[in-house]
Design an enzyme around this catalytic site. Structure first.
Site, short mmCIF file in Angstrom:
data_model
loop_
_atom_site.label_atom_id
_atom_site.label_comp_id
_atom_site.label_asym_id
_atom_site.label_seq_id
_atom_site.Cartn_x
_atom_site.Cartn_y
_atom_site.Cartn_z
N LYS A 1 0.22 3.44 -2.89
CA LYS A 1 -0.91 4.37 -2.92
C LYS A 1 -0.44 5.82 -2.96
O LYS A 1 -1.23 6.71 -3.28
CB LYS A 1 -1.85 4.12 -1.74
CG LYS A 1 -2.64 2.82 -1.86
CD LYS A 1 -3.61 2.67 -0.70
CE LYS A 1 -4.52 1.46 -0.88
NZ LYS A 1 -3.81 0.17 -0.86
N SER B 1 0.79 -1.24 0.00
CA SER B 1 0.00 0.00 0.00
C SER B 1 0.82 1.28 0.00
O SER B 1 0.25 2.37 -0.14
CB SER B 1 -0.96 0.00 1.19
OG SER B 1 -2.04 -0.88 0.95
N ARG C 1 5.81 -1.63 12.38
CA ARG C 1 6.35 -0.74 11.33
C ARG C 1 6.44 0.69 11.83
O ARG C 1 7.49 1.34 11.78
CB ARG C 1 5.44 -0.78 10.10
CG ARG C 1 5.21 -2.14 9.51
CD ARG C 1 4.03 -2.13 8.56
NE ARG C 1 2.77 -1.82 9.23
CZ ARG C 1 1.59 -1.71 8.65
NH1 ARG C 1 1.50 -1.88 7.33
NH2 ARG C 1 0.50 -1.45 9.34
N SER D 1 -6.32 2.55 3.46
CA SER D 1 -5.72 1.60 2.52
C SER D 1 -6.79 0.73 1.86
O SER D 1 -6.65 -0.49 1.75
CB SER D 1 -4.67 0.72 3.20
OG SER D 1 -3.45 1.40 3.32
#
Length: 267
Positions: A69, A66, A248, A113
């Site tokens: 994006k 993602s 993350r 997302s």
């Protein structure tokens, strides 16, 4: 050529003093993360100073998931396919996250997302348009594959990008050096803004890639503006499952805090 080698070459050709890349693998270890399966790259744009936790992995390409994006949104805005006010109508099919199962404006689709929205954009614009723009952006290998890949190329390939290549793309975006209009830049910044502190703004996007037969892959990429200074960052890491996805952001925020770029909130 890797980011580090490119910086060294540019400095040498310019006859200047070389800013040596700084190893920050200790920051990764301090966060309780395995350095061998993680890449953290941070670059200060004013002088090109780079910090990295794993120079070899930083050059390795993975599916962007993602994080793609970001260019996807830029393409939708610049081509006029969508504006921040465009409403994408949900087709009634239940998907992975509850937040996806409703109508979405582009900012919400980015923040949540919502894969189906970006599949609709890719399908609507077509592979030739998507490939052309990714090539202009120098985004990894810029490969969207054939018609059968058009709704999955960022998740299953063939599109692939390294942490260092993410840094190169994000540096151009943050500096407004991509072939985009002022309006697209302004709208994209609004969509990408993740957090604001008194003196700094964080722009970011996460990514999560389910991988068969191996650990999943997580991404967190973006940049921080503090006064006149810009730092871009890209993190990827192997993850044991979706429950580990918050690692993350946690690792990224730990590193940005240690580098005094974007401090963690005081408890």
């Amino acid at each position: 050529m890797s980011l580090v080698r490119w910086i060294v070459a540019c400095v040498v050709l310019a006859g200047g003093a070389m800013a040596q890349p700084i190893d920050i693998s200790d920051y990764v270890a301090d966060a309780g993360i395995e350095n061998a399966t993680t890449a953290v790259v941070v670059q200060r744009l004013s002088d090109g100073q780079v910090w990295s936790s794993n120079f070899a992995r930083a050059e390795e390409r993975f599916q962007p998931a993602s994080t793609s994006k970001i260019p996807h949104t830029l393409i939708a805005l610049e081509t006029g396919y969508a504006t921040p006010q465009t409403i994408f109508k949900w087709d009634g099919k239940a998907r992975f996250l509850d937040s996806w199962n409703q109508d979405q404006a582009l900012p919400q689709a980015f923040q949540r997302s919502a894969v189906w929205v970006y599949q609709e954009i890719a399908q609507g614009l077509g592979g030739a348009v998507m490939s052309d723009w990714l090539t202009r952006f120098n985004y990894g290998n810029a490969d969207v594959g054939g018609a059968e890949d058009l709704q999955t190329y960022w998740l299953r390939g063939p599109l692939a990008i390294s942490a260092e290549e993410q840094i190169g793309f994000l540096a151009q975006l943050a500096r407004e050096e991509l072939p985009l209009s002022r309006r697209t830049y302004a709208e994209a910044r609004e969509i990408m803004r993740a957090e604001v502190q008194d003196t700094a703004t964080l722009y970011a996007k996460s990514g999560y890639n389910l991988r068969r037969g191996q650990d999943d892959l997580g991404w967190y990429v973006g940049w921080v503006v503090r006064g006149d200074e810009i730092h871009v960052f890209a993190v990827n890491m192997d993850l044991s499952g979706f429950d580990a996805a918050p690692e993350r952001q946690r690792l990224t925020r730990h590193v940005l805090d240690q580098l005094q770029i974007f401090p963690l909130p005081k408890s």
